[in-house]
Design a protein around this motif. Structure first.
Motif, PDB file in Angstrom:
ATOM      1  N   ILE A   1       0.852  -1.196   0.000  1.00  0.00           N
ATOM      2  CA  ILE A   1       0.000   0.000   0.000  1.00  0.00           C
ATOM      3  C   ILE A   1       0.880   1.236   0.000  1.00  0.00           C
ATOM      4  CG2 ILE A   1      -1.816   1.261   1.226  1.00  0.00           C
ATOM      5  CD1 ILE A   1      -2.552  -1.463   2.539  1.00  0.00           C
ATOM      6  N   LYS A   2       0.598   2.148  -0.929  1.00  0.00           N
ATOM      7  CA  LYS A   2       1.382   3.377  -1.035  1.00  0.00           C
ATOM      8  C   LYS A   2       0.439   4.564  -1.164  1.00  0.00           C
ATOM      9  CE  LYS A   2       5.439   5.484  -2.088  1.00  0.00           C
ATOM     10  NZ  LYS A   2       6.677   5.431  -1.306  1.00  0.00           N
ATOM     11  N   VAL A   3       0.621   5.582  -0.322  1.00  0.00           N
ATOM     12  CA  VAL A   3      -0.147   6.830  -0.427  1.00  0.00           C
ATOM     13  C   VAL A   3       0.790   7.886  -0.999  1.00  0.00           C
ATOM     14  CG1 VAL A   3      -1.537   8.555   0.778  1.00  0.00           C
ATOM     15  CG2 VAL A   3      -1.552   6.175   1.568  1.00  0.00           C
ATOM     16  N   HIS A   4       0.432   8.438  -2.159  1.00  0.00           N
ATOM     17  CA  HIS A   4       1.291   9.390  -2.844  1.00  0.00           C
ATOM     18  C   HIS A   4       0.962  10.825  -2.441  1.00  0.00           C
ATOM     19  CE1 HIS A   4       3.250   6.439  -5.359  1.00  0.00           C
ATOM     20  NE2 HIS A   4       2.069   5.913  -5.664  1.00  0.00           N
ATOM     21  N   PRO A   5       1.928  11.751  -2.651  1.00  0.00           N
ATOM     22  CA  PRO A   5       1.706  13.157  -2.267  1.00  0.00           C
ATOM     23  C   PRO A   5       0.494  13.813  -2.920  1.00  0.00           C
ATOM     24  CG  PRO A   5       4.033  12.763  -2.658  1.00  0.00           C
ATOM     25  CD  PRO A   5       3.310  11.522  -3.099  1.00  0.00           C
ATOM     26  N   ASP A   6       0.041  13.309  -4.079  1.00  0.00           N
ATOM     27  CA  ASP A   6      -1.145  13.882  -4.716  1.00  0.00           C
ATOM     28  C   ASP A   6      -2.426  13.195  -4.230  1.00  0.00           C
ATOM     29  OD1 ASP A   6      -0.810  11.435  -5.916  1.00  0.00           O
ATOM     30  OD2 ASP A   6      -0.982  12.157  -7.971  1.00  0.00           O
ATOM     31  N   CYS A   7      -2.290  12.420  -3.125  1.00  0.00           N
ATOM     32  CA  CYS A   7      -3.409  11.754  -2.452  1.00  0.00           C
ATOM     33  C   CYS A   7      -3.964  10.552  -3.219  1.00  0.00           C
ATOM     34  CB  CYS A   7      -4.531  12.739  -2.102  1.00  0.00           C
ATOM     35  SG  CYS A   7      -4.014  13.958  -0.862  1.00  0.00           S
ATOM     36  N   ARG A   8      -3.198  10.018  -4.164  1.00  0.00           N
ATOM     37  CA  ARG A   8      -3.577   8.749  -4.771  1.00  0.00           C
ATOM     38  C   ARG A   8      -3.172   7.626  -3.826  1.00  0.00           C
ATOM     39  NH1 ARG A   8      -0.549   7.280  -9.208  1.00  0.00           N
ATOM     40  NH2 ARG A   8       0.993   8.848  -8.658  1.00  0.00           N
ATOM     41  N   VAL A   9      -4.071   6.686  -3.640  1.00  0.00           N
ATOM     42  CA  VAL A   9      -3.761   5.495  -2.851  1.00  0.00           C
ATOM     43  C   VAL A   9      -3.617   4.332  -3.833  1.00  0.00           C
ATOM     44  CG1 VAL A   9      -4.498   3.955  -0.983  1.00  0.00           C
ATOM     45  CG2 VAL A   9      -5.108   6.396  -0.914  1.00  0.00           C
ATOM     46  N   ILE A  10      -2.412   3.770  -3.909  1.00  0.00           N
ATOM     47  CA  ILE A  10      -2.132   2.685  -4.851  1.00  0.00           C
ATOM     48  C   ILE A  10      -1.885   1.401  -4.065  1.00  0.00           C
ATOM     49  CG2 ILE A  10      -0.645   1.864  -6.724  1.00  0.00           C
ATOM     50  CD1 ILE A  10      -2.161   4.398  -7.449  1.00  0.00           C
ATOM     51  N   VAL A  11      -2.617   0.368  -4.410  1.00  0.00           N
ATOM     52  CA  VAL A  11      -2.483  -0.924  -3.739  1.00  0.00           C
ATOM     53  C   VAL A  11      -2.009  -1.949  -4.769  1.00  0.00           C
ATOM     54  CG1 VAL A  11      -3.694  -2.753  -2.485  1.00  0.00           C
ATOM     55  CG2 VAL A  11      -4.291  -0.353  -2.071  1.00  0.00           C
ATOM     56  N   SER A  12      -0.792  -2.456  -4.581  1.00  0.00           N
ATOM     57  CA  SER A  12      -0.230  -3.474  -5.474  1.00  0.00           C
ATOM     58  C   SER A  12      -0.525  -4.846  -4.894  1.00  0.00           C
ATOM     59  CB  SER A  12       1.283  -3.291  -5.624  1.00  0.00           C
ATOM     60  OG  SER A  12       1.579  -2.014  -6.136  1.00  0.00           O
ATOM     61  N   ALA A  13      -1.225  -5.663  -5.664  1.00  0.00           N
ATOM     62  CA  ALA A  13      -1.618  -6.987  -5.183  1.00  0.00           C
ATOM     63  C   ALA A  13      -1.387  -8.027  -6.271  1.00  0.00           C
ATOM     64  CB  ALA A  13      -3.090  -6.983  -4.770  1.00  0.00           C
ATOM     65  N   PRO A  14      -1.099  -9.274  -5.885  1.00  0.00           N
ATOM     66  CA  PRO A  14      -0.950 -10.334  -6.902  1.00  0.00           C
ATOM     67  C   PRO A  14      -2.211 -10.446  -7.743  1.00  0.00           C
ATOM     68  CG  PRO A  14      -0.238 -11.099  -4.744  1.00  0.00           C
ATOM     69  CD  PRO A  14      -0.901  -9.776  -4.522  1.00  0.00           C
ATOM     70  N   GLU A  15      -2.049 -10.748  -9.016  1.00  0.00           N
ATOM     71  CA  GLU A  15      -3.179 -10.782  -9.938  1.00  0.00           C
ATOM     72  C   GLU A  15      -4.268 -11.747  -9.475  1.00  0.00           C
ATOM     73  OE1 GLU A  15      -3.782 -10.766 -14.775  1.00  0.00           O
ATOM     74  OE2 GLU A  15      -2.136 -11.927 -13.916  1.00  0.00           O
ATOM     75  N   GLY A  16      -3.861 -12.855  -8.869  1.00  0.00           N
ATOM     76  CA  GLY A  16      -4.841 -13.873  -8.475  1.00  0.00           C
ATOM     77  C   GLY A  16      -5.505 -13.627  -7.130  1.00  0.00           C
ATOM     78  N   ALA A  17      -5.111 -12.558  -6.434  1.00  0.00           N
ATOM     79  CA  ALA A  17      -5.694 -12.291  -5.108  1.00  0.00           C
ATOM     80  C   ALA A  17      -7.160 -11.885  -5.228  1.00  0.00           C
ATOM     81  CB  ALA A  17      -4.898 -11.195  -4.407  1.00  0.00           C
ATOM     82  N   GLU A  18      -8.009 -12.468  -4.383  1.00  0.00           N
ATOM     83  CA  GLU A  18      -9.434 -12.133  -4.385  1.00  0.00           C
ATOM     84  C   GLU A  18      -9.636 -10.702  -3.907  1.00  0.00           C
ATOM     85  OE1 GLU A  18     -11.946 -13.926  -5.372  1.00  0.00           O
ATOM     86  OE2 GLU A  18     -10.864 -15.794  -5.800  1.00  0.00           O
TER      87      GLU A  18
END
Length: 249
Positions: A37-54
């Protein structure tokens, strides 16, 4: 294929207290069970997850970090309240190769108009002070620096990309959504704004495109190749993603 300024994503939502928080789920290239989980300075929240994760599993992981995400967003929003659009006047901060430089606009009717990088400052000489002219001169300066820097870094990265038989044609083009791209015939296009990022970020984008010469899709083979030539590329990608808000304009 290309390196997007913002990664391709699926929009998801969760609630923290009275606030509804939207985040972007992106595919985590290397298949591990972890959700990043990454919160960027422009307030975007990006969640990197494995493709197969439910989706439920991803939501659960995000909700567990709900308080931290909320606090990060609160702090960045406070900072954004004091962020104003660029006015191209003395005292502004501009990036070059990952470092910040103060802009100094010099009105000098007798001098040749242009940009010089001197002692931690970007000196822009103009005949009469005009934000449009300062922006135009800076844009031209960045493009010239990009052409020179990208050519040197491409040569350096080609020493690692042993699968590339001929030096690719390199084009500089301002793009709204991509840092770089590689055409089917192997021509590499790079965004001049990328020259504002640290050298390792420039190298990452170039290597990404060189890997596409061998593997056109984002396959397992592509990521294995990427990891061979830049073992910690994911951290570099995160760094570039985090800077996108301040350098992609």
């Amino acid at each position: 294929m290309n390196v997007p300024i913002k990664p391709q994503s699926q929009t998801m939502i969760f609630r923290y207290g009275d606030e509804q928080i939207t985040f972007e789920r992106v595919k985590r290239p290397q298949a591990t069970g972890k959700v990043l989980i990454k919160v960027h300075p422009d307030c975007r929240v990006i969640v990197s997850a494995p493709e197969g994760a439910e989706s439920e599993a991803v939501l659960s992981a995000v909700k567990k970090r709900g308080r931290w995400i909320y606090e990060q967003l609160r702090d960045f929003r406070k900072q954004l309240e004091f962020t104003t659009p660029r006015q191209y006047i003395s005292g502004e901060s501009h990036y070059y190769l990952g470092k910040q430089y103060l802009l100094k606009v010099i009105e000098a009717p007798e001098q040749v108009q242009g940009v010089k990088l001197l002692r931690g400052k970007l000196d822009v000489s103009v005949k009469t002070k005009s934000a449009e002219k300062v922006k135009e001169l800076l844009t031209d300066w960045y493009k010239a620096r990009a052409k020179e820097t990208f050519a040197k870094r491409l040569d350096a990265m080609l020493e690692q990309a042993l699968w590339v038989e001929e030096r690719p044609v390199l084009r500089i083009l301002t793009m709204q959504t991509q840092w770089g791209s590689c055409s089917p015939n192997g021509r590499i296009t790079l965004n001049p704004h990328l020259v504002k990022a640290p050298r390792e970020c420039i190298d990452y984008v170039i290597l990404h495109e060189l890997c596409h010469i061998a593997e056109h899709n984002h396959s397992e083979r592509f990521y294995r190749l990427m990891s061979q030539v830049m073992p910690k590329w994911e951290k570099t990608k995160e760094r570039l993603d985090g800077m996108a808000f301040v350098i992609a304009n």
